[in-house]
Design a protein around this motif. Structure first.
Motif, short mmCIF file in Angstrom:
data_model
loop_
_atom_site.label_atom_id
_atom_site.label_comp_id
_atom_site.label_asym_id
_atom_site.label_seq_id
_atom_site.Cartn_x
_atom_site.Cartn_y
_atom_site.Cartn_z
N UNK A 1 0.83 -1.20 0.00
CA UNK A 1 0.00 0.00 0.00
C UNK A 1 0.87 1.26 0.00
N UNK A 2 1.95 1.23 0.76
CA UNK A 2 2.86 2.37 0.81
C UNK A 2 3.54 2.59 -0.54
N UNK A 3 3.98 1.52 -1.18
CA UNK A 3 4.63 1.64 -2.48
C UNK A 3 3.66 2.16 -3.54
N UNK A 4 2.38 1.83 -3.42
CA UNK A 4 1.39 2.38 -4.35
C UNK A 4 1.25 3.89 -4.15
N UNK A 5 1.26 4.33 -2.90
CA UNK A 5 1.19 5.77 -2.63
C UNK A 5 2.43 6.48 -3.17
N UNK A 6 3.58 5.89 -2.97
CA UNK A 6 4.83 6.49 -3.44
C UNK A 6 4.85 6.53 -4.97
N UNK A 7 4.28 5.53 -5.62
CA UNK A 7 4.22 5.54 -7.08
C UNK A 7 3.34 6.69 -7.58
N UNK A 8 2.22 6.93 -6.90
CA UNK A 8 1.37 8.05 -7.27
C UNK A 8 2.12 9.36 -7.05
N UNK A 9 2.89 9.45 -5.98
CA UNK A 9 3.68 10.65 -5.70
C UNK A 9 4.83 10.79 -6.70
N UNK A 10 5.30 9.70 -7.24
CA UNK A 10 6.42 9.72 -8.18
C UNK A 10 6.02 10.30 -9.54
N UNK A 11 4.76 10.19 -9.90
CA UNK A 11 4.30 10.68 -11.21
C UNK A 11 4.56 12.18 -11.36
N UNK A 12 4.12 13.06 -10.43
CA UNK A 12 4.45 14.47 -10.61
C UNK A 12 5.95 14.76 -10.47
N UNK A 13 6.66 13.95 -9.68
CA UNK A 13 8.09 14.17 -9.54
C UNK A 13 8.82 13.90 -10.85
N UNK A 14 8.38 12.90 -11.60
CA UNK A 14 9.00 12.62 -12.90
C UNK A 14 8.70 13.73 -13.90
N UNK A 15 7.50 14.30 -13.80
CA UNK A 15 7.17 15.43 -14.68
C UNK A 15 7.98 16.66 -14.29
N UNK A 16 8.18 16.87 -13.00
CA UNK A 16 8.98 18.00 -12.53
C UNK A 16 10.45 17.85 -12.98
N UNK A 17 10.91 16.64 -13.18
CA UNK A 17 12.28 16.43 -13.66
C UNK A 17 12.50 16.95 -15.07
N UNK A 18 11.43 17.22 -15.80
CA UNK A 18 11.54 17.80 -17.14
C UNK A 18 11.75 19.31 -17.05
#
Length: 149
Positions: free
Chosen positions: A95-112
């Motif tokens: 469950x925690x890794x699923x939350x972190x994956x959702x949080x990772x989506x905007x972080x990957x976009x911010x890396x652009x």
């Protein structure tokens, strides 16, 4: 563990919570990046924007964490989770890794963003990506605290 992870990830993106979380983070990041670049500061660096975005993430993180355990109790599916051939620890980690994956989506976009900002000025990529990594780790800690609470 993978089945619980996939179930939680689908649950975030089958309703509004996951998209709303990503949209809020990206909206405020765009506002802060624009403000710091095009206002009096004229800085092509995202570290200042991430400082302000930290407050937004602290206020928005309960969108992800408030439903993670309570919804299982409400739907009476917590007994199903306890009867799976998984330990409680692996269920919580999934469950925690699923939350972190959702949080990772905007972080990957911010890396652009630094590559776009590089066309407007000099960007210290090491500092910027270090700030993004630190911001990701801070958000992951906030998600863990919210899940614990």
């Amino acid at each position: 563990m993978l089945a619980v992870y996939q179930k939680e990830l689908k649950a975030y993106f089958n309703n509004l919570f996951g998209y709303l979380y990503v949209a809020i983070i990206l909206l405020f990041m765009g506002i802060f990046a624009t403000f710091y670049h095009f206002s009096n500061y004229l800085v092509a660096d995202l570290a200042y924007s991430l400082d302000n975005l930290a407050i937004v993430v602290m206020l928005v993180s309960p969108l992800l964490t408030m439903r993670i355990i309570a919804e299982e109790r409400q739907r009476k599916t917590d007994q199903l989770l306890y009867s799976l051939p998984l330990s409680v620890t692996s269920t919580v980690v999934a469950k925690y890794l699923a939350m972190v994956t959702v949080y990772l989506v905007p972080m990957l976009i911010i890396c652009i963003y630094p590559f776009v900002m590089a066309s407007f000025g000099v960007v210290n990529f090491a500092r910027t990506f270090g700030s993004i990594l630190g911001f990701f780790l801070m958000g992951s800690c906030l998600l863990a605290i919210g899940m614990f609470i």
